[in-house]
Design an enzyme around this catalytic site. Structure first.
Site, PDB file in Angstrom:
ATOM      1  N   HIS A  55      -1.228  -3.231  -0.634  1.00  0.00           N
ATOM      2  CA  HIS A  55      -2.587  -2.927  -0.199  1.00  0.00           C
ATOM      3  C   HIS A  55      -3.442  -4.174  -0.050  1.00  0.00           C
ATOM      4  O   HIS A  55      -4.044  -4.402   0.983  1.00  0.00           O
ATOM      5  CB  HIS A  55      -3.262  -1.948  -1.166  1.00  0.00           C
ATOM      6  CG  HIS A  55      -4.593  -1.493  -0.691  1.00  0.00           C
ATOM      7  ND1 HIS A  55      -5.743  -2.216  -0.918  1.00  0.00           N
ATOM      8  CD2 HIS A  55      -4.954  -0.412   0.029  1.00  0.00           C
ATOM      9  CE1 HIS A  55      -6.765  -1.586  -0.357  1.00  0.00           C
ATOM     10  NE2 HIS A  55      -6.310  -0.484   0.222  1.00  0.00           N
ATOM     11  N   LEU A  98       3.403   2.900  -5.268  1.00  0.00           N
ATOM     12  CA  LEU A  98       4.044   3.839  -6.182  1.00  0.00           C
ATOM     13  C   LEU A  98       4.123   5.231  -5.578  1.00  0.00           C
ATOM     14  O   LEU A  98       5.081   5.954  -5.815  1.00  0.00           O
ATOM     15  CB  LEU A  98       3.303   3.887  -7.519  1.00  0.00           C
ATOM     16  CG  LEU A  98       3.490   2.672  -8.406  1.00  0.00           C
ATOM     17  CD1 LEU A  98       2.689   2.831  -9.691  1.00  0.00           C
ATOM     18  CD2 LEU A  98       4.955   2.446  -8.722  1.00  0.00           C
ATOM     19  N   GLY A 127       0.806   7.714  -0.183  1.00  0.00           N
ATOM     20  CA  GLY A 127      -0.522   8.152   0.227  1.00  0.00           C
ATOM     21  C   GLY A 127      -0.760   7.829   1.690  1.00  0.00           C
ATOM     22  O   GLY A 127       0.172   7.547   2.451  1.00  0.00           O
ATOM     23  N   HIS A 130      -1.964   5.237   3.207  1.00  0.00           N
ATOM     24  CA  HIS A 130      -1.543   3.925   3.713  1.00  0.00           C
ATOM     25  C   HIS A 130      -0.064   3.916   4.090  1.00  0.00           C
ATOM     26  O   HIS A 130       0.300   3.419   5.151  1.00  0.00           O
ATOM     27  CB  HIS A 130      -1.827   2.831   2.691  1.00  0.00           C
ATOM     28  CG  HIS A 130      -3.276   2.614   2.444  1.00  0.00           C
ATOM     29  ND1 HIS A 130      -4.218   2.529   3.453  1.00  0.00           N
ATOM     30  CD2 HIS A 130      -3.963   2.465   1.290  1.00  0.00           C
ATOM     31  CE1 HIS A 130      -5.406   2.334   2.932  1.00  0.00           C
ATOM     32  NE2 HIS A 130      -5.287   2.305   1.613  1.00  0.00           N
TER      33      HIS A 130
END
Length: 119
Positions: free
Chosen positions: A9, A70, A73, A75
């Site tokens: 990210h 992890l 989502g 992204h």
């Protein structure tokens, strides 16, 4: 030549990238001939297109992008596929592969369980 991009990210805090960079260093140690770099969605450099261009300039003909998330989502599910399609459009002679998010790998889940159970 196959190269690896560890894609994360990003953060305004420079210390945030240390674990991602540590994974890249471990890849280099385990496979010295494999080019590996980190890339970030936002707030940290280099971006995915910048990292890919640098690896291609070094001779990469295949680039494997490993999402360092992890969970899967927005992204990993939405943003990254758009970026991957753009990379393929910009570099048609290069094969781009996107692996599953690291958090989906059983070895990662096992390692997290070991850490959680540590005294």
């Amino acid at each position: 030549m196959t190269a690896i991009i560890l894609f994360a990210h990003g953060s305004r805090d420079p210390a945030w990238a240390r674990p991602i960079e540590a994974v890249a260093q471990r890849v280099r140690e385990r496979s010295p001939g494999t080019p590996v770099t980190c890339a970030y969605l936002e707030l940290t450099s280099p971006s995915l297109p910048e990292a890919a261009a640098a690896l291609i300039a070094q001779g990469a003909t295949r680039v494997r992008v490993v999402p360092m998330f992890l969970g899967v989502g927005r992204h990993a599910r939405e943003d990254l596929p758009v970026l991957m399609a753009e990379l393929a459009r910009q570099h048609p002679a290069v094969a781009f592969d996107q692996s599953d998010a690291v958090g989906e790998h059983p070895d990662i889940l096992d390692a997290l369980a070991v850490v959680a159970l540590a005294p």
